[in-house]
Design a protein around this motif. Structure first.
Motif, PDB file in Angstrom:
ATOM      1  N   LEU A  23      -9.254  -2.307   3.310  1.00  0.00           N
ATOM      2  CA  LEU A  23      -9.665  -0.939   3.838  1.00  0.00           C
ATOM      3  C   LEU A  23      -8.434  -0.051   3.791  1.00  0.00           C
ATOM      4  CD1 LEU A  23     -11.857  -1.671   7.104  1.00  0.00           C
ATOM      5  CD2 LEU A  23     -12.619  -0.778   4.773  1.00  0.00           C
ATOM      6  N   ASP A  24      -7.166  -1.016   3.999  1.00  0.00           N
ATOM      7  CA  ASP A  24      -5.880  -0.011   4.029  1.00  0.00           C
ATOM      8  C   ASP A  24      -5.656   0.399   2.516  1.00  0.00           C
ATOM      9  OD1 ASP A  24      -5.466  -0.231   6.461  1.00  0.00           O
ATOM     10  OD2 ASP A  24      -3.972  -1.844   6.548  1.00  0.00           O
ATOM     11  N   PHE A  25      -6.159  -0.504   1.416  1.00  0.00           N
ATOM     12  CA  PHE A  25      -6.027  -0.307   0.028  1.00  0.00           C
ATOM     13  C   PHE A  25      -6.865   0.978  -0.424  1.00  0.00           C
ATOM     14  CE2 PHE A  25      -8.105  -0.488  -4.177  1.00  0.00           C
ATOM     15  CZ  PHE A  25      -7.007  -0.359  -4.889  1.00  0.00           C
ATOM     16  N   ASN A  26      -8.299   0.981   0.119  1.00  0.00           N
ATOM     17  CA  ASN A  26      -9.145   2.208  -0.255  1.00  0.00           C
ATOM     18  C   ASN A  26      -8.608   3.531   0.213  1.00  0.00           C
ATOM     19  OD1 ASN A  26     -11.367   1.343  -1.845  1.00  0.00           O
ATOM     20  ND2 ASN A  26     -11.345  -0.387  -0.165  1.00  0.00           N
ATOM     21  N   LYS A  27      -7.920   3.329   1.530  1.00  0.00           N
ATOM     22  CA  LYS A  27      -7.193   4.546   2.044  1.00  0.00           C
ATOM     23  C   LYS A  27      -6.160   5.067   1.190  1.00  0.00           C
ATOM     24  CE  LYS A  27      -5.062   6.318   6.186  1.00  0.00           C
ATOM     25  NZ  LYS A  27      -4.677   5.974   7.338  1.00  0.00           N
TER      26      LYS A  27
ATOM     27  N   LYS B 124       0.943  -1.476  -0.160  1.00  0.00           N
ATOM     28  CA  LYS B 124      -0.027  -0.108  -0.039  1.00  0.00           C
ATOM     29  C   LYS B 124       0.826   1.306  -0.201  1.00  0.00           C
ATOM     30  CE  LYS B 124      -3.247  -2.876   0.899  1.00  0.00           C
ATOM     31  NZ  LYS B 124      -2.896  -4.347   1.118  1.00  0.00           N
ATOM     32  N   ARG B 125       2.101   1.251   0.216  1.00  0.00           N
ATOM     33  CA  ARG B 125       3.054   2.213   0.381  1.00  0.00           C
ATOM     34  C   ARG B 125       3.524   2.666  -1.087  1.00  0.00           C
ATOM     35  NH1 ARG B 125       6.617  -0.499   4.738  1.00  0.00           N
ATOM     36  NH2 ARG B 125       6.085  -2.048   2.900  1.00  0.00           N
ATOM     37  N   ASP B 126       3.359   1.562  -2.093  1.00  0.00           N
ATOM     38  CA  ASP B 126       3.789   1.865  -3.622  1.00  0.00           C
ATOM     39  C   ASP B 126       2.835   2.350  -4.170  1.00  0.00           C
ATOM     40  OD1 ASP B 126       4.638   1.500  -6.232  1.00  0.00           O
ATOM     41  OD2 ASP B 126       5.421  -0.655  -5.609  1.00  0.00           O
TER      42      ASP B 126
ATOM     43  N   GLY C 280      -8.645   9.123  -3.676  1.00  0.00           N
ATOM     44  CA  GLY C 280      -8.510  10.389  -4.483  1.00  0.00           C
ATOM     45  C   GLY C 280      -7.986   9.922  -5.729  1.00  0.00           C
ATOM     46  N   SER C 281      -7.716   8.748  -5.886  1.00  0.00           N
ATOM     47  CA  SER C 281      -7.284   8.057  -7.284  1.00  0.00           C
ATOM     48  C   SER C 281      -8.365   8.302  -8.358  1.00  0.00           C
ATOM     49  CB  SER C 281      -6.816   6.708  -7.150  1.00  0.00           C
ATOM     50  OG  SER C 281      -5.777   6.366  -6.356  1.00  0.00           O
ATOM     51  N   VAL C 282      -7.846   8.587  -9.427  1.00  0.00           N
ATOM     52  CA  VAL C 282      -8.671   8.671 -10.795  1.00  0.00           C
ATOM     53  C   VAL C 282      -8.373   7.641 -11.808  1.00  0.00           C
ATOM     54  CG1 VAL C 282      -9.762  10.365 -12.313  1.00  0.00           C
ATOM     55  CG2 VAL C 282      -9.128  10.935 -10.174  1.00  0.00           C
TER      56      VAL C 282
ATOM     57  N   ALA D 130      -6.949  -1.791 -12.722  1.00  0.00           N
ATOM     58  CA  ALA D 130      -7.346  -3.163 -12.815  1.00  0.00           C
ATOM     59  C   ALA D 130      -8.817  -3.439 -12.280  1.00  0.00           C
ATOM     60  CB  ALA D 130      -6.335  -4.106 -11.974  1.00  0.00           C
ATOM     61  N   SER D 131      -8.768  -2.696 -11.245  1.00  0.00           N
ATOM     62  CA  SER D 131     -10.389  -2.831 -10.574  1.00  0.00           C
ATOM     63  C   SER D 131     -11.262  -2.083 -11.367  1.00  0.00           C
ATOM     64  CB  SER D 131     -10.176  -2.134  -9.138  1.00  0.00           C
ATOM     65  OG  SER D 131     -11.489  -2.047  -8.645  1.00  0.00           O
TER      66      SER D 131
END
Length: 125
Positions: free
Chosen positions: A105-109, A54-56, A113-115, A66-67
């Protein structure tokens, strides 16, 4: 806890990106090839969200894309509300433990703000 070494992780995760239990569910429920492929693509996208660092920021962006592709594929393949139902089912199955839910949840955090653009008509692998 490292999800890569988590005892609930199946060995097939390393070959096709989908947990064994979810793959069996998809194979049993979806016999139409295009629907099965869309479901597998979605399951892979959920698994990718759970396992990435998640830090990358590059990995997070790749998972968002991908989602988005998987969501567009599902809605191009499934009629009406069936696509939403599939997505909810696979999300629930993918996040069915405390560690998996926390990773999601960590991924979503991290992705907040991603587009990502639309792949409507071109999301399926």
């Amino acid at each position: 806890r490292d999800l890569h070494s988590c005892p609930t992780r199946r060995t097939s995760d390393l070959t096709n990106g989908v947990r064994d239990d979810i793959e069996r569910y998809i194979e049993k429920k979806y016999t139409e090839p295009a629907q099965r492929q869309a479901a597998m693509q979605t399951a892979r996208a959920y698994q990718q969200m759970l396992l990435l660092d998640k830090r990358d920021p590059v990995a997070v962006t790749e998972a968002v894309v991908a989602s988005t592709r998987a969501v567009d594929c599902v809605f191009d393949t499934f009629p009406g509300a069936d696509g939403s139902q599939l997505s909810r089912e696979l999300e629930a199955m993918s996040t069915n433990t405390k560690d998996r839910l926390k990773a999601y949840l960590d991924f979503n955090k991290a992705a907040s703000g991603s587009v990502s653009g639309s792949f409507k008509g071109h999301g399926c692998e």
